[in-house]
Design an enzyme around this catalytic site. Structure first.
Site, mmCIF file in Angstrom:
data_model
loop_
_atom_site.group_PDB
_atom_site.id
_atom_site.type_symbol
_atom_site.label_atom_id
_atom_site.label_comp_id
_atom_site.label_asym_id
_atom_site.label_seq_id
_atom_site.Cartn_x
_atom_site.Cartn_y
_atom_site.Cartn_z
ATOM 1 N N ARG A 21 0.858 -1.288 0.360
ATOM 2 C CA ARG A 21 0.078 0.102 0.026
ATOM 3 C C ARG A 21 0.697 1.140 0.096
ATOM 4 O O ARG A 21 0.360 2.254 0.676
ATOM 5 C CB ARG A 21 -1.023 0.033 1.197
ATOM 6 C CG ARG A 21 -2.370 -0.965 1.377
ATOM 7 C CD ARG A 21 -3.355 -0.466 0.334
ATOM 8 N NE ARG A 21 -4.241 -1.330 -0.086
ATOM 9 C CZ ARG A 21 -5.360 -1.641 0.694
ATOM 10 N NH1 ARG A 21 -5.424 -0.661 1.589
ATOM 11 N NH2 ARG A 21 -6.206 -2.310 0.475
ATOM 12 N N ARG A 34 -6.168 11.601 -6.281
ATOM 13 C CA ARG A 34 -7.635 11.026 -6.332
ATOM 14 C C ARG A 34 -8.873 11.945 -6.252
ATOM 15 O O ARG A 34 -9.976 11.688 -6.820
ATOM 16 C CB ARG A 34 -7.517 10.092 -4.750
ATOM 17 C CG ARG A 34 -8.937 9.024 -4.757
ATOM 18 C CD ARG A 34 -8.910 8.441 -3.360
ATOM 19 N NE ARG A 34 -9.632 9.467 -2.647
ATOM 20 C CZ ARG A 34 -9.846 9.130 -1.346
ATOM 21 N NH1 ARG A 34 -9.695 7.753 -1.003
ATOM 22 N NH2 ARG A 34 -10.264 9.751 -0.573
ATOM 23 N N TYR A 147 -15.090 -11.690 -0.686
ATOM 24 C CA TYR A 147 -15.732 -10.444 -0.950
ATOM 25 C C TYR A 147 -16.653 -10.743 -1.938
ATOM 26 O O TYR A 147 -17.989 -9.897 -1.823
ATOM 27 C CB TYR A 147 -14.640 -9.545 -1.698
ATOM 28 C CG TYR A 147 -13.982 -8.710 -0.627
ATOM 29 C CD1 TYR A 147 -13.985 -7.687 0.183
ATOM 30 C CD2 TYR A 147 -12.584 -9.110 -0.578
ATOM 31 C CE1 TYR A 147 -13.437 -7.356 0.969
ATOM 32 C CE2 TYR A 147 -11.652 -8.812 0.289
ATOM 33 C CZ TYR A 147 -11.748 -7.804 1.354
ATOM 34 O OH TYR A 147 -11.053 -7.162 2.127
HETATM 35 O O1 CP3 Z 1 0.506 0.522 -3.034
HETATM 36 C C1 CP3 Z 1 -0.207 -0.734 -3.459
HETATM 37 O O2 CP3 Z 1 0.024 -1.626 -2.510
HETATM 38 C C2 CP3 Z 1 -0.818 -1.065 -4.454
HETATM 39 C C3 CP3 Z 1 -2.327 -0.676 -4.638
HETATM 40 C C4 CP3 Z 1 -3.125 -1.816 -3.882
HETATM 41 C C5 CP3 Z 1 -4.357 -1.294 -3.439
HETATM 42 N N1 CP3 Z 1 -5.284 -2.406 -2.920
HETATM 43 C C6 CP3 Z 1 -4.830 0.202 -3.382
HETATM 44 C C7 CP3 Z 1 -5.819 0.533 -2.573
HETATM 45 C C8 CP3 Z 1 -3.006 -3.080 -3.622
HETATM 46 C C9 CP3 Z 1 -1.975 -4.074 -3.712
HETATM 47 C C10 CP3 Z 1 -4.409 -3.460 -2.961
HETATM 48 C C11 CP3 Z 1 -4.742 -4.636 -2.772
HETATM 49 C C12 CP3 Z 1 -5.956 -5.148 -1.999
HETATM 50 N N2 CP3 Z 1 -7.151 -4.601 -2.081
HETATM 51 C C13 CP3 Z 1 -6.145 -6.122 -0.786
HETATM 52 C C14 CP3 Z 1 -4.973 -7.194 -0.608
HETATM 53 C C15 CP3 Z 1 -4.198 -6.522 0.101
HETATM 54 C C16 CP3 Z 1 -4.494 -6.024 1.776
HETATM 55 O O3 CP3 Z 1 -4.541 -5.120 1.996
HETATM 56 O O4 CP3 Z 1 -4.770 -7.259 2.470
HETATM 57 C C17 CP3 Z 1 -7.346 -6.124 -0.556
HETATM 58 C C18 CP3 Z 1 -8.124 -7.081 0.650
HETATM 59 C C19 CP3 Z 1 -8.129 -5.147 -1.156
HETATM 60 C C20 CP3 Z 1 -9.599 -4.724 -1.116
HETATM 61 C C21 CP3 Z 1 -9.733 -3.498 -0.612
HETATM 62 N N3 CP3 Z 1 -9.430 -2.027 -1.530
HETATM 63 C C22 CP3 Z 1 -10.145 -3.036 0.628
HETATM 64 C C23 CP3 Z 1 -10.451 -3.822 1.947
HETATM 65 C C24 CP3 Z 1 -9.944 -1.432 0.677
HETATM 66 C C25 CP3 Z 1 -10.531 -0.530 1.663
HETATM 67 C C26 CP3 Z 1 -9.364 -0.423 2.540
HETATM 68 C C27 CP3 Z 1 -9.001 0.788 3.398
HETATM 69 O O5 CP3 Z 1 -8.206 0.880 4.152
HETATM 70 O O6 CP3 Z 1 -10.233 1.698 3.575
HETATM 71 C C28 CP3 Z 1 -9.419 -0.997 -0.702
HETATM 72 C C29 CP3 Z 1 -9.266 0.393 -1.278
HETATM 73 C C30 CP3 Z 1 -8.091 0.588 -1.619
HETATM 74 N N4 CP3 Z 1 -7.357 -0.141 -2.399
HETATM 75 C C31 CP3 Z 1 -7.346 2.057 -1.249
HETATM 76 C C32 CP3 Z 1 -6.137 1.861 -1.729
HETATM 77 C C33 CP3 Z 1 -5.031 3.079 -2.086
HETATM 78 C C34 CP3 Z 1 -7.902 3.021 -0.562
HETATM 79 C C35 CP3 Z 1 -8.892 3.796 -1.549
HETATM 80 C C36 CP3 Z 1 -8.918 5.356 -1.088
HETATM 81 O O7 CP3 Z 1 -8.159 6.152 -1.647
HETATM 82 O O8 CP3 Z 1 -9.781 5.592 -0.318
#
Ligand code: CP3
Length: 341
Positions: A21, A34, A147
């Site tokens: 992340r 964003r 999911y």
């Molecule tokens: O920088 C990186 O690592 C690359 C981008 C990346 C994102 N999601 C961007 C993101 C990667 C590799 C992921 C993987 C992801 N997404 C996983 C597996 C890794 C983990 O964290 O366990 C999972 C389970 C998801 C599903 C997902 N996407 C969730 C549960 C959420 C909400 C999380 C939160 O903290 O609110 C997301 C959204 C998400 N994916 C964000 C980002 C930067 C936040 C979105 C925003 O800008 O509001």
């Protein structure tokens, strides 16, 4: 690329680092892009903006690898499921899968539909320094299925586990469909230019041992062996989170095992270090405090040494309220403490 060298257990001048992340909300520059995109999914679908945020942590932190900016849930999205990211709630599918009949509504063309990802990869690879690796990724079949059936994040996994125990053939059909889709998806990412791929199994921890092996690990392993047989020079990283109790059963054709923060690095090294390069595993909340960062990094360096076989990372994603200064401090400290003399 020092990151790729390290994935193949070769000695490098220091232990390469990146953070899960790393392109995200703790960076004001990310928040600005964003805002321009309107919302998170628009950002994922816009190759120019996705490229920009992928490169931000390279410029700001000087990490050794970029990870493609996208999300694991674009796979079910492009299978035709309706996905929304709700503020403060995370991802929501408005029509979660209920039974085998619902599988008929899923498109088998998700990998073909994900052209915006391949376009982003081509742009990133053009603009990323040659010394830095680009990591592609996807979700594991099991984590994606949680999911798709729960519809959103869950604490108990009751709906999806009810299917595991009462309707295993439904689950196996769904998991096979997802495995086939992500094989093609990762293959297309490789063709577009990624230098390594990582499969995130964030919810491996929801399953007891035998069920983890049957419903999660076997599918990830199948995807990994498929890719290794076709693209031996592309490292495959597997990250099943929360499986410290099952490390004896971890085996397969892949290169790097992602160690989550709850697994002691000593244990991972003892069980898997002879077979795989280990990636990890600073507890992400250590980034709140500089002394805790130093203490945590030193502990990991003491276990893993400087002679290869290790890639530094957090043990899960960086949180949105971590000071950027602390993330920079972590990356610089790793370089300093792991430099070969
Ligand atoms: O920088 C990186 O690592 C690359 C981008 C990346 C994102 N999601 C961007 C993101 C990667 C590799 C992921 C993987 C992801 N997404 C996983 C597996 C890794 C983990 O964290 O366990 C999972 C389970 C998801 C599903 C997902 N996407 C969730 C549960 C959420 C909400 C999380 C939160 O903290 O609110 C997301 C959204 C998400 N994916 C964000 C980002 C930067 C936040 C979105 C925003 O800008 O509001």
């Amino acid at each position: 690329m020092i990151f790729i060298e390290a994935c193949f257990k070769r000695q490098t001048k220091y232990t390469p680092t990146w953070m899960m992340r790393q392109a995200g909300r703790y960076l004001p520059e990310y928040m600005e892009v964003r805002r321009q995109a309107g919302n998170f999914l628009n950002l994922c679908k816009n190759p120019e903006l996705a490229c920009e945020v992928t490169l931000q942590p390279i410029d700001i932190l000087d990490v050794d690898a970029a990870i493609l900016f996208s999300d694991i849930l674009v796979t079910p999205l492009e299978m035709g499921m309706d996905l929304k990211f709700e503020a403060g709630e995370g991802p929501v599918f408005t029509n979660p899968l209920k039974n085998e009949k619902d599988l008929l509504s899923l498109s088998e063309d998700s990998a073909k539909n994900l052209t915006y990802v391949y376009d982003a990869i081509k742009l990133i690879r053009q603009r990323l320094d040659k010394s830095k690796a680009l990591i592609g990724f996807c979700g594991s079949p099991w984590t994606l299925s949680t999911y798709m059936i729960e519809g959103r994040g869950t604490k108990t996994f009751a709906k999806v586990k009810k299917e595991v125990y009462s309707n295993p053939s439904f689950m196996h059909k769904l998991l096979q469909l997802l495995s086939d889709s992500i094989k093609e998806y990762l293959e297309n990412q490789i063709k577009a230019g990624v230098n390594a791929v990582m499969i995130f199994d964030s919810w491996a921890s929801a399953l007891e041992e035998d069920i983890f092996l049957e419903f999660s690990w076997s599918y990830m392993n199948e995807v990994a062996s498929y890719l290794k047989s076709k693209y031996p020079s592309i490292p495959v990283i597997l990250f099943p989170k929360g499986v410290s109790g099952y490390l004896d059963k971890i085996d397969g054709n892949f290169d790097v095992f992602g160690v989550d923060w709850s697994t002691p690095m000593e244990l991972a090294k003892q069980k898997l270090g002879h077979k795989y390069v280990l990636q990890g595993n600073l507890e992400p909340c250590r980034l709140y405090n500089k002394d805790s960062i130093e203490e945590g990094v030193r502990k990991i360096v003491d276990v893993m040494g400087k002679e290869g076989g290790h890639i530094f990372n957090l043990g899960h994603g960086i949180l949105p309220d971590i000071p950027v200064e602390h993330a920079k401090y972590f990356v610089q400290l790793v370089k300093e403490l792991t430099a070969r003399s």
